[in-house]
Motif scaffolding. Structure first.
Motif, PDB file in Angstrom:
ATOM      1  N   VAL A 308      52.818 -21.358 -98.086  1.00 18.82           N
ATOM      2  CA  VAL A 308      51.811 -20.615 -97.319  1.00 18.82           C
ATOM      3  C   VAL A 308      50.772 -20.081 -98.296  1.00 18.82           C
ATOM      4  N   GLY A 309      49.493 -20.323 -97.990  1.00 22.38           N
ATOM      5  CA  GLY A 309      48.410 -19.853 -98.834  1.00 22.38           C
ATOM      6  C   GLY A 309      47.625 -18.740 -98.166  1.00 22.38           C
ATOM      7  N   LEU A 310      47.211 -17.754 -98.952  1.00 22.29           N
ATOM      8  CA  LEU A 310      46.419 -16.632 -98.445  1.00 22.29           C
ATOM      9  C   LEU A 310      45.019 -16.697 -99.048  1.00 22.29           C
ATOM     10  N   GLU A 311      44.024 -16.608 -98.179  1.00 22.71           N
ATOM     11  CA  GLU A 311      42.627 -16.612 -98.609  1.00 22.71           C
ATOM     12  C   GLU A 311      41.989 -15.287 -98.202  1.00 22.71           C
ATOM     13  N   SER A 312      41.767 -14.431 -99.169  1.00 19.40           N
ATOM     14  CA  SER A 312      41.209 -13.112 -98.893  1.00 19.40           C
ATOM     15  C   SER A 312      39.685 -13.181 -98.857  1.00 19.40           C
ATOM     16  N   PHE A 313      39.094 -12.328 -98.018  1.00 19.81           N
ATOM     17  CA  PHE A 313      37.643 -12.267 -97.918  1.00 19.81           C
ATOM     18  C   PHE A 313      37.025 -11.305 -98.929  1.00 19.81           C
ATOM     19  N   HIS A 332      46.864 -20.128 -94.547  1.00 16.55           N
ATOM     20  CA  HIS A 332      46.972 -21.582 -94.463  1.00 16.55           C
ATOM     21  C   HIS A 332      48.433 -21.988 -94.646  1.00 16.55           C
ATOM     22  N   VAL A 333      49.004 -22.639 -93.658  1.00 15.05           N
ATOM     23  CA  VAL A 333      50.369 -23.148 -93.745  1.00 15.05           C
ATOM     24  C   VAL A 333      50.278 -24.577 -94.269  1.00 15.05           C
TER      25      VAL A 333
END
Length: 387
Positions: A308-313, A332-333
């Motif tokens: 699982v990926g995390l994309e912070s703003f 994002h899975v």
């Protein structure tokens, strides 16, 4: 092999009364904080975030590895890491916390406090339901029919407390609750001062010592199942923070061709073998955005079960974009394991975003993104017709 929940079939209307006899010794005893999956029969445990469990098909399978690709500043990935450990404390599981940056004792002291107050949960649930119903009534005429049939992801504390709990990120877990569980620590600077540095099998010292510690605990505590546990069976939750960073003695984040290019992948290969043969589950955070050699990151993904990926703003143009005003980032899975089946159990939607409210961290279907996309699409169609 990941833990498999077995048992006889239960007769129902229109079904045969035949039951397969399974030896009592081969049946998996009920373990607190777990439940069998109705899809593939694996024993599941909660990640600590019910909305993430829903995305992953019900939870994390025992004996598997969850890899979290850290966001740029490591804020939200660290929060998921703490949710996983906090769920283990509430369920009474054993913990193994490893880090090269923070003392594991300090990490446990900063875990979010569980929400045991049913009154508070009902109050939050009522507010969420009122806001949700109001938004749905306003957007029902704007969202395309193909979006309306998508499954809803649970975001409010209305689920059963028997599997998965909710936590208040504004408070920390009580010392009494910490003292009630058994946990093990691995702090790399401490290990380096106590033991001489030995490099073996083209693996860094930190990875070697970490594998030895995990293996020793699995065998000594009886999590491998080779010797029957005298007490009730339990789960070992393993948390490893920022694996692959420079603090672990690895240079995959510093060069395209690191000196020990296979060190990280060898560690994951051996670790997953230990998980498969034990009643354990592991969460690892990795600074994927710093790994320059993309081939290494692909191998790391292939050696993990769930990614699982995390994309912070934070610090990006999306932070001030009205399209993303209700969220702090996207999730994002990248990979879900195939357990006892030819296909993986995937979520019904890919439009996933996360938000950090005053007390709760949730994963939601980004309705505003869908609505905005549909509005832009309809506007383009109108302009084409007008021309």
């Amino acid at each position: 092999m990941a833990a498999l929940a077995t048992g006889g079939a239960t007769p129902s209307d229109g079904a045969t009364s035949f039951q397969r006899k399974v030896p009592a010794s081969s049946r998996l005893a009920a373990i607190a904080g777990t439940r069998p999956s109705v899809r593939h029969g694996q024993l599941l445990l909660s990640s600590g975030l019910p909305s993430l469990d829903c995305v992953l098909g019900g939870g994390l399978a025992v004996g598997t590895l969850l890899l979290i690709e850290e966001d740029k500043y490591g804020i939200y990935s660290n929060l998921l890491f703490k949710y996983f450990l906090a769920e283990g404390i509430v369920c009474g599981h054993n913990l193994f916390v490893a880090s090269a940056k923070e003392d594991p004792a300090d990490i446990l002291k900063e875990l979010p406090a569980p929400l045991f107050d049913d009154g508070h949960k009902n109050q939050v649930d009522e507010k969420e339901t009122a806001i949700k119903s109001k938004q749905e009534s306003q957007e029902s005429m704007k969202i395309a029919w193909r979006y309306q049939n998508l499954p809803k992801i649970e975001v409010s504390p209305a689920a059963s407390a028997r599997f998965g709990h909710y936590y208040d990120v504004s408070k920390t877990v009580s010392p009494e609750l910490l003292q009630s569980i058994k946990w093990h620590r691995f702090f790399l600077p401490e290990e380096m001062s106590l033991h001489p540095e030995i490099k073996t099998c083209n693996m860094t010292y930190g990875y070697t010592r970490l594998l030895q510690s995990i293996q020793r605990i699995i065998y000594q505590e009886g999590f491998d199942g080779s010797s029957p546990q005298k007490k009730q069976k339990n789960i070992l939750r393993i948390g490893i923070q920022s694996l692959g960073s420079v603090l672990w003695g690895d240079d995959v984040c510093c060069a395209d061709n690191p000196e020990d290019i296979h060190s990280l992948t060898k560690f994951l290969y051996v670790l997953r073998g230990l998980l498969r043969m034990s009643l354990s589950a592991c969460i690892i955070t990795v600074p994927a955005h710093l790994i320059q050699n993309k081939a290494i990151m692909e191998r790391v993904t292939n050696l993990s079960d769930t990614v699982v990926g995390l994309e912070s703003f934070i610090g990006s143009e999306r932070e001030t974009n009205p399209l993303y005003k209700d969220y702090q980032g996207l999730i994002h899975v990248h990979q879900i394991p195939r357990l006892n089946s030819l296909i993986c159990d995937v979520s019904g939607t890919k439009d996933l975003a996360f938000r950090l409210k005053r007390k709760l961290f949730t994963i939601e279907v980004a309705e505003s993104l869908r609505t905005q996309f549909l509005s832009l699409h309809q506007g383009n169609i109108y302009l084409k017709r007008k021309r």
